[in-house]
Write a protein that holds these residues in place. Structure first.
Motif, PDB file in Angstrom:
ATOM      1  N   ALA A   1       3.177   5.458  -6.021  1.00 43.78           N
ATOM      2  CA  ALA A   1       2.973   5.326  -7.471  1.00 43.78           C
ATOM      3  C   ALA A   1       1.850   6.239  -7.948  1.00 43.78           C
ATOM      4  CB  ALA A   1       2.667   3.872  -7.831  1.00 43.78           C
ATOM      5  N   ASP A   2       0.755   6.296  -7.176  1.00 44.11           N
ATOM      6  CA  ASP A   2      -0.351   7.187  -7.526  1.00 44.11           C
ATOM      7  C   ASP A   2       0.084   8.650  -7.467  1.00 44.11           C
ATOM      8  OD1 ASP A   2      -2.040   5.027  -7.913  1.00 44.11           O
ATOM      9  OD2 ASP A   2      -3.009   5.225  -5.940  1.00 44.11           O
TER      10      ASP A   2
ATOM     11  N   PRO B   1       0.803  -1.227   0.000  1.00 47.59           N
ATOM     12  CA  PRO B   1       0.000   0.000   0.000  1.00 47.59           C
ATOM     13  C   PRO B   1       0.842   1.287   0.000  1.00 47.59           C
ATOM     14  CG  PRO B   1      -0.988  -1.592   1.486  1.00 47.59           C
ATOM     15  CD  PRO B   1       0.349  -2.157   1.054  1.00 47.59           C
ATOM     16  N   LEU B   2       1.972   1.281   0.699  1.00 44.95           N
ATOM     17  CA  LEU B   2       2.858   2.451   0.677  1.00 44.95           C
ATOM     18  C   LEU B   2       3.404   2.679  -0.728  1.00 44.95           C
ATOM     19  CD1 LEU B   2       4.527   4.686   2.099  1.00 44.95           C
ATOM     20  CD2 LEU B   2       6.246   2.919   2.588  1.00 44.95           C
TER      21      LEU B   2
ATOM     22  N   ILE C   1       9.105  -3.999  -5.974  1.00 41.74           N
ATOM     23  CA  ILE C   1      10.115  -3.217  -5.254  1.00 41.74           C
ATOM     24  C   ILE C   1       9.613  -1.789  -5.110  1.00 41.74           C
ATOM     25  CG2 ILE C   1      12.066  -4.636  -6.012  1.00 41.74           C
ATOM     26  CD1 ILE C   1      12.710  -2.337  -8.043  1.00 41.74           C
ATOM     27  N   ALA C   2      10.137  -1.108  -4.101  1.00 39.55           N
ATOM     28  CA  ALA C   2       9.819   0.301  -3.897  1.00 39.55           C
ATOM     29  C   ALA C   2      10.502   1.147  -4.967  1.00 39.55           C
ATOM     30  CB  ALA C   2      10.277   0.743  -2.510  1.00 39.55           C
ATOM     31  N   HIS C   3       9.852   2.243  -5.347  1.00 41.36           N
ATOM     32  CA  HIS C   3      10.483   3.221  -6.225  1.00 41.36           C
ATOM     33  C   HIS C   3      11.731   3.768  -5.516  1.00 41.36           C
ATOM     34  CE1 HIS C   3       6.218   3.308  -7.352  1.00 41.36           C
ATOM     35  NE2 HIS C   3       6.581   3.816  -8.527  1.00 41.36           N
TER      36      HIS C   3
ATOM     37  N   GLN D   1       4.695   1.489 -13.094  1.00 40.36           N
ATOM     38  CA  GLN D   1       5.445   0.399 -13.705  1.00 40.36           C
ATOM     39  C   GLN D   1       5.191  -0.884 -12.908  1.00 40.36           C
ATOM     40  OE1 GLN D   1       9.998  -0.708 -14.963  1.00 40.36           O
ATOM     41  NE2 GLN D   1       9.649   1.314 -14.186  1.00 40.36           N
ATOM     42  N   PHE D   2       5.001  -1.981 -13.614  1.00 38.04           N
ATOM     43  CA  PHE D   2       4.579  -3.226 -12.972  1.00 38.04           C
ATOM     44  C   PHE D   2       5.532  -3.709 -11.882  1.00 38.04           C
ATOM     45  CE2 PHE D   2       7.392  -5.110 -16.121  1.00 38.04           C
ATOM     46  CZ  PHE D   2       7.871  -6.264 -15.506  1.00 38.04           C
TER      47      PHE D   2
END
Length: 150
Positions: free
Chosen positions: A29-30, A23-24, A55-57, A36-37
């Motif tokens: 991403a939003d 969720p984080l 993975i986290a951005h 990206q998948f």
């Protein structure tokens, strides 16, 4: 009450661990419109991605430096205003898988008087639990000014 920003050469300050949750990652991403998948689709990331799951951005991990710093020191201190001045160096050294824990580590490398304030250079890292090298390494610059009414 948290301690003020330490002097250069003081021992590092280390934040508590933070769970990196899907969720984080999805919320980030939003916020930045990067879906990206490898970040938002656990099923596809597990079967097609290079990391075995989401993975986290990198920019999410980097942005968490503010949260981590605020958990270990007054940034800015009482009667002060702090602004993010930027980074002289940022490296994304290891992916941060969803479901893992990360924390921040901060060492003050330098404090330089500036007109009306102080420029603080932090050697900052985001550590990934169980991994020897940091996920992110950065030279972070913060300008600290006294509040006008101080």
């Amino acid at each position: 009450m948290l301690p003020p920003i330490p002097d250069a050469g003081a021992p590092p300050l280390v934040s508590p661990w933070l769970d990196v949750t899907q969720p984080l990652v999805d919320l980030f991403a939003d916020a930045i419109s990067d879906h990206q998948f490898i970040h938002v689709d656990p099923v596809r990331a597990a079967s097609e991605g290079p990391f075995g799951g989401t993975i986290a951005h990198g920019f999410l991990v980097l942005s968490l430096l503010s949260k981590f710093a605020a958990s270990v020191m007054q940034l800015p201190g009482e009667g002060e205003v702090g602004i993010n001045y930027g980074f002289d160096k940022v490296r994304f050294l290891a992916p941060v898988p969803v479901g893992r824990r990360i924390r921040g580590r901060f060492t003050v490398a330098e404090r330089t008087p500036r007109s009306g304030g102080t420029l603080v250079r932090f050697d900052a890292a985001v550590e990934l639990e169980g991994i020897d090298r940091p996920a992110v390494s950065a030279e972070w610059l913060v300008l600290i000014f006294k509040e006008k009414n101080q």
